[in-house]
Design an enzyme around this catalytic site. Structure first.
Site, PDB file in Angstrom:
ATOM      1  CE  LYS A 128       9.470 -12.244  11.372  1.00 58.96           C
ATOM      2  NZ  LYS A 128       9.453 -11.299   9.584  1.00 58.96           N
ATOM      3  CG  HIS A 178       8.002 -21.296   8.260  1.00 57.13           C
ATOM      4  ND1 HIS A 178       9.334 -20.567   7.170  1.00 57.13           N
ATOM      5  CD2 HIS A 178       6.847 -20.920   8.296  1.00 57.13           C
ATOM      6  CE1 HIS A 178       8.467 -19.635   6.900  1.00 57.13           C
ATOM      7  NE2 HIS A 178       7.499 -19.734   7.235  1.00 57.13           N
ATOM      8  CG  HIS A 217      12.233 -19.062   6.874  1.00 59.27           C
ATOM      9  ND1 HIS A 217      11.965 -18.640   8.610  1.00 59.27           N
ATOM     10  CD2 HIS A 217      11.848 -18.241   6.588  1.00 59.27           C
ATOM     11  CE1 HIS A 217      11.245 -18.361   9.234  1.00 59.27           C
ATOM     12  NE2 HIS A 217      10.822 -17.540   7.534  1.00 59.27           N
TER      13      HIS A 217
END
Ligand code: PAF
Length: 266
Positions: free
Chosen positions: A149, A36, A33
């Site tokens: 994250k 990345h 997504h």
């Protein structure tokens, strides 16, 4: 773009490259997504050659159902890599990585890996560190790019690189967020549209607005989340608030993680 489907092909490709070049590595489990894409773009800017690996690593899933539900989107992933001018994609088969040694050899960390996500997902970080070590030894990157994250994962990988004197610079990259504030994750596609747009963004909102981790837990629980943990910790002198919370119900429950910086530790 070269697609390398076995460790042997990767080793040969790596040997055929100029050994003085800087190699940027982005390890992934696919379902790529925008998060990345930003890791790949950062690698592109920092290094001469970019290698992306796509391998859904079963040993880091502590629940088979979670592993089985992991989205596989190889064709779209390759198109994304092509778009970002990735030099080589390592797309190994399950049997080649897991494992010539049947996973009898593993990387284990016995402190940070046992709290937060590690306390709730036994064996998860052994699985992550073991596969990342294998990938590092095969790709032999000069730089590797990881998203903030997964802050606990990033910190553990930085620790492993230091502990084993690996000549790799780990480059932390900021979390990418959807316009709503929700941290980008391959798991977001499993949320209902309503949860994705309305409820899931409350995680980030609450992390920022709550005065304590306990308050954040209370707020999110009232909204219907099943909070696995929400805790404040100091990493290398910097405080962070980290959370894992489940949203949805039954077999459709989705586990989301996020974290924010709380500034310098006193
Ligand atoms: O963050 C991930 O996608 C995975 O944990 C990683 C680093 C690719 C190892 O399988």
């Amino acid at each position: 773009m070269r697609i390398l489907e076995s460790p042997e092909e990767l080793i040969l490709w790596r040997k055929s490259q100029n050994q003085d070049l800087e190699i940027g590595f982005v390890p992934t489990m696919g379902a790529l997504h925008a998060g990345h894409e930003s890791l790949i773009e950062t690698a592109r800017k920092h290094t001469d050659l970019v290698v992306v690996s796509i391998f859904v690593n079963p040993t880091q899933f502590n629940q088979t159902s979670d592993y089985e539900k992991y989205p596989i989107t190889t064709r779209a992933d390759l198109a994304i890599c092509e778009k970002h001018r990735v030099d080589a994609v390592f797309l190994p088969k399950f049997k080649d990585m897991l494992y010539p040694d049947q996973y009898h050899f593993k990387m284990t960390e016995d402190s940070l890996s046992k709290i937060l996500c590690g306390a709730h997902r036994p064996g998860h970080f052994d699985g992550v560190l073991s596969i990342v070590m294998k990938l590092f030894l095969l790709v032999r990157p000069t730089h590797a790019f990881f998203g903030e994250k997964d802050f606990q994962q990033l910190t553990l990988i930085q620790g492993m690189v230091q502990a084993y004197f690996l000549p790799i610079e780990i480059v932390p990259c900021p979390t990418l967020r959807e316009p709503s504030g929700l941290a980008m994750s391959s798991r977001n596609v499993r949320l209902t549209e309503q949860d994705r747009l309305e409820l899931a963004p409350k995680i980030y909102e609450t992390l920022k607005s709550a005065t304590t981790a306990a308050n954040a837990t209370e707020t999110l629980s009232t909204l219907g989340f099943r909070v696995e943990y929400c805790e404040d910790h100091a990493f290398f002198g910097k405080r962070r608030r980290l959370i894992a919370a489940w949203l949805g119900s039954g077999a459709n429950e989705v586990r989301l993680i996020d974290n924010i910086s709380l500034g310098e530790a006193p």
